[in-house]
Design an enzyme around this catalytic site. Sequence first.
Site, PDB file in Angstrom:
ATOM      1  N   HIS A  19     -24.814  21.052  10.084  1.00  0.00           N
ATOM      2  CA  HIS A  19     -23.924  20.265   9.215  1.00  0.00           C
ATOM      3  C   HIS A  19     -23.438  19.039   9.984  1.00  0.00           C
ATOM      4  O   HIS A  19     -23.178  19.105  11.185  1.00  0.00           O
ATOM      5  CB  HIS A  19     -22.748  21.130   8.759  1.00  0.00           C
ATOM      6  CG  HIS A  19     -21.980  20.500   7.637  1.00  0.00           C
ATOM      7  ND1 HIS A  19     -21.108  19.457   7.851  1.00  0.00           N
ATOM      8  CD2 HIS A  19     -21.982  20.732   6.307  1.00  0.00           C
ATOM      9  CE1 HIS A  19     -20.602  19.089   6.677  1.00  0.00           C
ATOM     10  NE2 HIS A  19     -21.122  19.845   5.721  1.00  0.00           N
ATOM     11  N   GLU A  58     -27.235  15.665   2.889  1.00  0.00           N
ATOM     12  CA  GLU A  58     -25.824  15.349   2.701  1.00  0.00           C
ATOM     13  C   GLU A  58     -25.496  14.024   3.386  1.00  0.00           C
ATOM     14  O   GLU A  58     -25.299  13.989   4.608  1.00  0.00           O
ATOM     15  CB  GLU A  58     -24.939  16.446   3.313  1.00  0.00           C
ATOM     16  CG  GLU A  58     -25.124  17.815   2.708  1.00  0.00           C
ATOM     17  CD  GLU A  58     -23.902  18.702   2.919  1.00  0.00           C
ATOM     18  OE1 GLU A  58     -23.371  19.174   1.920  1.00  0.00           O
ATOM     19  OE2 GLU A  58     -23.461  18.868   4.070  1.00  0.00           O
ATOM     20  N   ASN A  77     -19.698  25.750   0.513  1.00  0.00           N
ATOM     21  CA  ASN A  77     -19.369  25.729   1.946  1.00  0.00           C
ATOM     22  C   ASN A  77     -17.857  25.550   2.057  1.00  0.00           C
ATOM     23  O   ASN A  77     -17.341  24.476   1.798  1.00  0.00           O
ATOM     24  CB  ASN A  77     -20.112  24.570   2.625  1.00  0.00           C
ATOM     25  CG  ASN A  77     -19.679  24.378   4.071  1.00  0.00           C
ATOM     26  OD1 ASN A  77     -18.990  25.224   4.646  1.00  0.00           O
ATOM     27  ND2 ASN A  77     -20.080  23.258   4.652  1.00  0.00           N
ATOM     28  N   LYS A 102     -16.052  25.584   4.688  1.00  0.00           N
ATOM     29  CA  LYS A 102     -15.587  24.921   5.922  1.00  0.00           C
ATOM     30  C   LYS A 102     -14.397  25.703   6.501  1.00  0.00           C
ATOM     31  O   LYS A 102     -14.386  26.930   6.400  1.00  0.00           O
ATOM     32  CB  LYS A 102     -15.276  23.447   5.631  1.00  0.00           C
ATOM     33  CG  LYS A 102     -16.449  22.756   4.920  1.00  0.00           C
ATOM     34  CD  LYS A 102     -16.299  21.275   4.788  1.00  0.00           C
ATOM     35  CE  LYS A 102     -17.516  20.704   4.068  1.00  0.00           C
ATOM     36  NZ  LYS A 102     -17.487  19.249   3.977  1.00  0.00           N
TER      37      LYS A 102
HETATM   38  P1  13P Z   1     -17.793  17.917  -0.407  1.00  0.00           P
HETATM   39  O1  13P Z   1     -18.409  18.620  -1.571  1.00  0.00           O
HETATM   40  O2  13P Z   1     -16.346  18.289  -0.191  1.00  0.00           O
HETATM   41  O3  13P Z   1     -18.046  16.457  -0.413  1.00  0.00           O
HETATM   42  O4  13P Z   1     -18.521  18.510   0.907  1.00  0.00           O
HETATM   43  C1  13P Z   1     -19.909  18.519   0.961  1.00  0.00           C
HETATM   44  C2  13P Z   1     -20.314  19.290   2.157  1.00  0.00           C
HETATM   45  O5  13P Z   1     -20.163  18.857   3.272  1.00  0.00           O
HETATM   46  C3  13P Z   1     -20.900  20.623   1.934  1.00  0.00           C
HETATM   47  O6  13P Z   1     -21.482  21.122   3.092  1.00  0.00           O
END
Ligand code: 13P
Length: 246
Positions: free
Chosen positions: A93, A163, A10, A12
């Site tokens: 998310h 998560e 992901n 982001k």
């Molecule tokens: P990180 O791997 O940067 O902790 O992020 C996890 C996340 O939110 C994936 O959607």
Amino acid sequence: MREKKYIVGNWKMNGLASDLMQIGEINAFCRRHATVESAVCPPATLIARAAQVNTDIAIGAQDVHHEASGAHTGCMSAAMIKEAGARFSIIGHSERRADQHETNDMVAAKAAALKAADMGAILCVGETLETRDAGDAIDFVAAQLLASLPNGASSDWLTIAYEPVWAIGTGRVPENSDIADMHAALRAALASKIGANSENMRILYGGSVNGGNAAEILSLDNVDGALVGGASLTAEKFLPILQAAL
Ligand code: 13P
């Protein structure tokens, strides 16, 4: 549980065209290794270009609107992201639940929109540190999952990602036993709602997964893969996670 681990990146709000070569390297790794399944969710601006050339992995979106069309400035429908080349979208998310005030009902509606477009979904759930410290994590996350689950939930198009909010981007990871307990509880919650098909539904872990801790996390019961943020932005950091999943 499924045999093949599913490792999803992901990105982001990261990535420009100059970063597409990272996805190319990830795709090439997966072409050589059939025992791991992978996908990358770049920002929407890169979905089309990523999907055109990387056919050994799936390209996904990071969000989708629940309606098919209309006056929703800045939003994208399932048909739009599908046409661009996305095969699924992440939904719910924690960053969107917090920043865009997305509710469980909205997340369930987004899932339904994806199913209607014949697409997949990765539905995210997770507790804050406050909830974890209060000892309510399992009850909270199981309830959040059930409230976000769409009608017709089934393992052929839906994946769950656990998560913990406090583990995202922090370098902190829950104890192995806490991850295993949560994933077992989520599978039981799924079983209560969808029956035996819950056995096949993938439950990914996400939150500070990296090349150093992936093998251990992926070996836990009921962990079918990982949703990776920071360590998915370069092939150099992501490939060791795929390697750990072989
Ligand atoms: P990180 O791997 O940067 O902790 O992020 C996890 C996340 O939110 C994936 O959607």
